[in-house]
Design an enzyme around this catalytic site. Structure first.
Site, mmCIF file in Angstrom:
data_model
loop_
_atom_site.group_PDB
_atom_site.id
_atom_site.type_symbol
_atom_site.label_atom_id
_atom_site.label_comp_id
_atom_site.label_asym_id
_atom_site.label_seq_id
_atom_site.Cartn_x
_atom_site.Cartn_y
_atom_site.Cartn_z
ATOM 1 N N HIS A 66 -4.759 2.552 -2.725
ATOM 2 C CA HIS A 66 -3.747 3.602 -2.933
ATOM 3 C C HIS A 66 -2.636 3.217 -3.906
ATOM 4 O O HIS A 66 -1.571 3.820 -3.882
ATOM 5 C CB HIS A 66 -3.141 4.012 -1.579
ATOM 6 C CG HIS A 66 -2.354 2.907 -0.897
ATOM 7 N ND1 HIS A 66 -2.269 2.784 0.466
ATOM 8 C CD2 HIS A 66 -1.608 1.892 -1.395
ATOM 9 C CE1 HIS A 66 -1.510 1.738 0.779
ATOM 10 N NE2 HIS A 66 -1.100 1.186 -0.346
ATOM 11 N N HIS B 128 -4.965 -8.123 -2.600
ATOM 12 C CA HIS B 128 -3.938 -8.222 -3.637
ATOM 13 C C HIS B 128 -2.667 -8.832 -3.079
ATOM 14 O O HIS B 128 -2.405 -8.741 -1.889
ATOM 15 C CB HIS B 128 -3.659 -6.891 -4.333
ATOM 16 C CG HIS B 128 -3.087 -5.775 -3.493
ATOM 17 N ND1 HIS B 128 -3.695 -5.275 -2.377
ATOM 18 C CD2 HIS B 128 -1.959 -5.036 -3.656
ATOM 19 C CE1 HIS B 128 -2.981 -4.266 -1.877
ATOM 20 N NE2 HIS B 128 -1.908 -4.101 -2.628
ATOM 21 N N GLU C 228 -3.299 -4.651 4.135
ATOM 22 C CA GLU C 228 -3.444 -3.191 4.289
ATOM 23 C C GLU C 228 -4.862 -2.798 4.721
ATOM 24 O O GLU C 228 -5.085 -1.652 5.129
ATOM 25 C CB GLU C 228 -3.101 -2.477 2.977
ATOM 26 C CG GLU C 228 -1.627 -2.533 2.615
ATOM 27 C CD GLU C 228 -1.346 -2.062 1.198
ATOM 28 O OE1 GLU C 228 -0.177 -1.810 0.886
ATOM 29 O OE2 GLU C 228 -2.296 -1.948 0.377
#
Lengths: 277, 117
Positions: free
Chosen positions: A12, A191, A238
């Site tokens: 996202h 990430h 996430e």
């Protein structure tokens, strides 16, 4: 009774919003990412969900450190987007579904999830970008946002997020409404934005995670949050949103489509479409 | 802190835990305010006054003055709020990544591409 028709999990990052705004979908940098989506849009056009439950994490638009809920469920008639400070365009509001929101809240609290409930809730790029990717231009479904804290540690464990998803799945299946529900999990994959390890990406882990998410979702729930930070980066955690979305599917699943590409912005991007087998 | 447990060390990484959240509250609160365009303009108009209004300590003020992300993290800054500060100057995540890892933006981008090979 309501029915969960499938789950879509996707990255996202805000830069996607910028790329959509500047119509960069066919730019060589972005094409391998955006080309993952048409099969998912075709599937959505075919199965026609009425509502999307969106597991996502707020990045400091709605919540600040003064009050940081672990799990927050939206219970608003509509959800506004707003300026996040880095120049991606603000999008029109998204329709809510108050009946499903309150049914979920009743059911989840009944299953001992101690929630924060939000009758007003700003939604940031982690909510808006995936909806833009799945339904470019305008979002035809009503929505229920479920925000999981990934800002301030301690974060809820991967196992806990998976169980939350399972509880959401059970709640939807028990909802006395003629509604077709798709579950979205947004974020990841590996990430890291901050620190000397910024730019960290772990392709091997991501690919194993995607494979196991479908076939053996408990695999990833064995890792602690700090294990996941080490393996996937500070923002890679996430992926707990993906576990929650997978949990909502309850049984065995078939992966209808997937895509994985490195990099978009600083992120290894992933996409999966899963349906109950 | 009265914890006796050893903290888990992850190289090059500072998990934003209670210690960081306590240390960085004023700094993060200021950066959270940069969601508003009017606040971003006010900061640019008078940086000293804006920082004073949020009660930044000397370390935080210096890190803001230096536009230095590693110093901002050491001063308790959280990546998500700091990104709003960086946004004022039009810096993107590759600018920030390059600064923190001491390489050029092109080198940082090349490293990301290489991670996919």
């Amino acid at each position: 009774m309501a029915k969960i028709i499938g789950a879509v999990t996707t990255s996202h990052v805000p830069a996607i919003g910028g790329a959509i705004h500047r119509k960069k979908q066919q730019d060589p940098y972005w094409k391998p990412f955006f080309d993952g989506f048409p099969p998912v849009r075709d599937w959505l056009a075919k199965v026609k969900p009425d509502i999307a439950i969106v597991f996502y994490n707020d990045h400091g638009l709605n919540f600040f450190l003064d009050k940081m809920p672990t799990f927050a469920v939206g219970a608003a008639p509509e959800y506004q987007n707003a300026d996040e400070g880095w120049g991606i365009p603000t999008l029109p509001p998204y329709k809510g579904d108050l009946d499903l929101s309150w049914h979920l809240i009743e059911s989840l609290v009944g299953e001992e999830f101690d929630l924060t409930t939000c009758q007003e809730m700003l939604v940031d790029h982690a909510f808006t970008v995936p909806l833009e990717l799945l339904w470019p231009g305008s979002c035809p479904v009503r929505t229920v946002p479920i925000c999981i804290n990934t800002v301030q540690f301690p974060l809820p464990s991967a196992a806990r997020c998976y169980k939350l998803g399972q509880a959401v799945g059970r709640a939807v299946e028990a909802w006395d409404a003629d509604a077709r529900v798709v579950v979205l999990g947004t974020g990841g994959l590996s990430h890291q934005l901050d620190g000397q390890r910024a730019g960290f990406i772990n392709k091997e882990f991501d690919q194993m995670f995607m494979e196991k998410l479908a076939s053996d979702p408990l695999w990833a729930t064995r890792y602690s949050i700090l294990d996941l930070v080490e393996l996937t980066g500070t923002q890679g955690v996430e992926l707990v949103m993906w576990l929650a979305a997978r949990g909502a599917l309850l049984g065995d699943v078939t992966t209808l489509h997937s895509n994985y590409h490195i990099p978009i912005s600083n992120t290894a991007s992933g996409l999966m479409l899963m349906e109950n087998a | 802190m009265n914890t006796t447990r050893q903290k888990r060390e992850i190289p090059g990484t500072v998990p934003f835990d209670g210690t960081q959240a306590r240390k960085g509250y004023a700094l993060n609160k200021m950066c959270f305010s940069f969601n508003s365009a009017a606040n971003r303009e006010e900061f640019l108009r008078d940086e000293d006054a804006y920082c004073a209004q949020y009660g930044l300590n000397e370390e935080q003020r210096e890190a803001i003055r230096n536009r230095n992300v590693l110093q901002l993290i050491a001063a308790g800054g959280n990546a998500y709020y700091l990104a709003k500060f960086a946004g004022i100057f039009g810096l993107d995540m590759q600018d920030i990544g390059a600064q923190q890892t001491g390489v050029s933006k092109d080198e940082f981008r090349a490293k990301l591409v290489k991670a996919g090979e």
